[in-house]
Design a protein around this motif. Structure first.
Motif, PDB file in Angstrom:
ATOM      1  N   THR A 202       6.809  22.790 -31.816  1.00 36.27           N
ATOM      2  CA  THR A 202       6.084  24.061 -31.940  1.00 36.27           C
ATOM      3  C   THR A 202       4.583  23.849 -31.839  1.00 36.27           C
TER       4      THR A 202
ATOM      5  N   LEU B 261       3.611  22.759 -28.367  1.00 34.76           N
ATOM      6  CA  LEU B 261       3.475  23.873 -27.431  1.00 34.76           C
ATOM      7  C   LEU B 261       2.124  24.554 -27.602  1.00 34.76           C
TER       8      LEU B 261
ATOM      9  N   THR C 183      -0.523  24.867 -24.560  1.00 38.22           N
ATOM     10  CA  THR C 183      -1.041  26.182 -24.191  1.00 38.22           C
ATOM     11  C   THR C 183      -2.555  26.219 -24.285  1.00 38.22           C
TER      12      THR C 183
ATOM     13  N   MET D 153      -0.403  32.322 -19.720  1.00 38.74           N
ATOM     14  CA  MET D 153       0.433  32.243 -20.913  1.00 38.74           C
ATOM     15  C   MET D 153       1.915  32.294 -20.574  1.00 38.74           C
ATOM     16  N   ASP D 154       2.300  33.135 -19.605  1.00 38.77           N
ATOM     17  CA  ASP D 154       3.723  33.252 -19.292  1.00 38.77           C
ATOM     18  C   ASP D 154       4.298  31.952 -18.755  1.00 38.77           C
TER      19      ASP D 154
ATOM     20  N   LEU E 143       5.300  29.780 -21.675  1.00 35.01           N
ATOM     21  CA  LEU E 143       6.486  30.301 -22.355  1.00 35.01           C
ATOM     22  C   LEU E 143       7.719  30.236 -21.458  1.00 35.01           C
TER      23      LEU E 143
ATOM     24  N   GLY F 186       6.874  25.218 -19.327  1.00 39.10           N
ATOM     25  CA  GLY F 186       6.226  25.097 -20.624  1.00 39.10           C
ATOM     26  C   GLY F 186       7.225  24.733 -21.679  1.00 39.10           C
ATOM     27  N   VAL F 187       7.647  25.740 -22.443  1.00 36.57           N
ATOM     28  CA  VAL F 187       8.559  25.482 -23.555  1.00 36.57           C
ATOM     29  C   VAL F 187       9.890  24.894 -23.070  1.00 36.57           C
TER      30      VAL F 187
ATOM     31  N   THR G  64      -2.450  30.577 -35.938  1.00 39.04           N
ATOM     32  CA  THR G  64      -2.780  31.065 -34.592  1.00 39.04           C
ATOM     33  C   THR G  64      -4.262  30.929 -34.250  1.00 39.04           C
TER      34      THR G  64
END
Length: 332
Positions: free
Chosen positions: A215, A218, A222, A232-233, A236, A240-241, A331
């Motif tokens: 987590t 990631l 990012t 960002m997409d 995700l 990425g993830v 965040t």
């Protein structure tokens, strides 16, 4: 369509097998005569896939000239070799071709993305487009026709669509992605996080620790990717993830295995003394650490992995130092 695969290792063999199953003329060129003979005569590659029968239409050759009339060239080689291989290929080309890259990393000296290395190493009149075929995938599962999804990443939509179409079938699905920067960062930096995950597992930490590393890893990927213009997409998604999860949790992952070795042995000594495989995350760690430090990007996991692999830090102390960082909002 004739596709030449440069590299007879695990990825070259697995992806060549997909292409042959899809009815394409797939020809692997390899430096290892044993691997080439194994593929060509026996439809096997026992070096990487013991007992796995390959498509009988998949061919292999040790002769470089045999691949030069291909429409598409797939580079299934370590990132460190891409520059020299492309420069050599450029000498023999007489027309524009599509180059597919499947390596994940950066140039170790210039810190360039691999697609940039390819674009400057092959002259404009010999290069139609560069496409990276990347995402959450292990060759060991692809060669067994296990369900897999990846991205065809390129700024050239037509080339990405071509790669998508030649590879996609009932078990191997390809999505297009035009976030060239973000996708390349995602699949390269996740190798650093996989090293960290392996270290933690080797030290005896369990699922809670691995979930935390994935987590927060990631978050680092990012943060780094957005700084350089990634979307960002993408982080995700599959590059990425998706790629992070498969690489940071699987025994197939060379990066996880390398980290695990370090954790079990309490230092990098055994790994550096015995490793004979390409572990892209080790070189990527140095690049990402140096760039992040120069740009002021907060990368605490990367920093600790760097200190373990390049400064000889005790991996257990690295975990402790991560846990004792200044408390903060998740965040921010």
């Amino acid at each position: 369509m004739k596709i030449a695969i440069i590299g007879s290792g695990s990825w070259g063999t697995a992806l060549g097998n997909v292409l042959a199953q899809n009815g394409h003329d797939a020809l692997i060129w390899g430096k290892s005569l044993d691997e080439v003979v194994d593929i060509q005569q026996y439809h096997l590659n026992e070096t990487y896939f013991p007992g796995v029968k390959l498509c009988e239409d998949l061919r292999a050759t040790p002769t470089y000239n045999d691949i030069l009339d291909a429409d598409i060239f797939l580079l299934a080689i370590p990132s460190i070799a891409i520059e020299s291989v492309c420069q050599e290929l450029d000498k023999h080309l007489d027309r524009p071709v599509i180059i597919i890259n499947v390596a994940k990393g950066f140039h170790p000296v210039t810190h360039e993305y691999l697609m940039e290395v390819i674009e400057r190493s092959i002259s404009n009149d010999h290069l139609s487009a560069v496409v990276s075929l990347i995402g959450p995938s292990h060759a060991e599962e692809v060669v067994l026709n296990q369900l897999t999804t990846v991205n065809a990443v390129s700024s050239n939509e037509d080339a990405a669509r071509t790669v998508q179409e030649i590879f996609s079938n009932d078990f191997f699905r390809v999505y297009r992605n035009d976030d060239v920067v973000g996708a390349q960062i995602g699949v390269a930096v996740k190798n650093v996080m996989a090293l960290a995950s392996g270290i933690a597992s080797g030290l005896g930490y369990g699922d809670n620790t691995r979930a935390a590393l994935i987590t927060r890893g990631l978050a680092e990927i990012t943060r780094y990717g957005l700084y350089f213009g990634g979307r960002m997409d993408t982080f995700l998604g599959l590059c990425g993830v998706g790629d992070l999860v498969v690489t940071a949790t699987s025994q197939h992952s060379r990066n996880f295995q390398a980290g695990y070795d370090v954790g079990v042995n309490g230092s990098t000594s055994h790994f550096f003394d015995t490793n004979i495989k390409t572990v892209e995350g080790v070189a990527a760690t140095k690049v990402v650490y140096e760039v992040a430090k120069e740009k002021g990007i907060d990368m605490p996991i990367t920093e600790q992995v760097y200190k373990v692999f390049y400064e000889g830090k005790d991996p257990r102390q690295a975990i402790v130092d991560l846990m004792n960082r200044e408390l903060k909002h998740e965040t921010k």
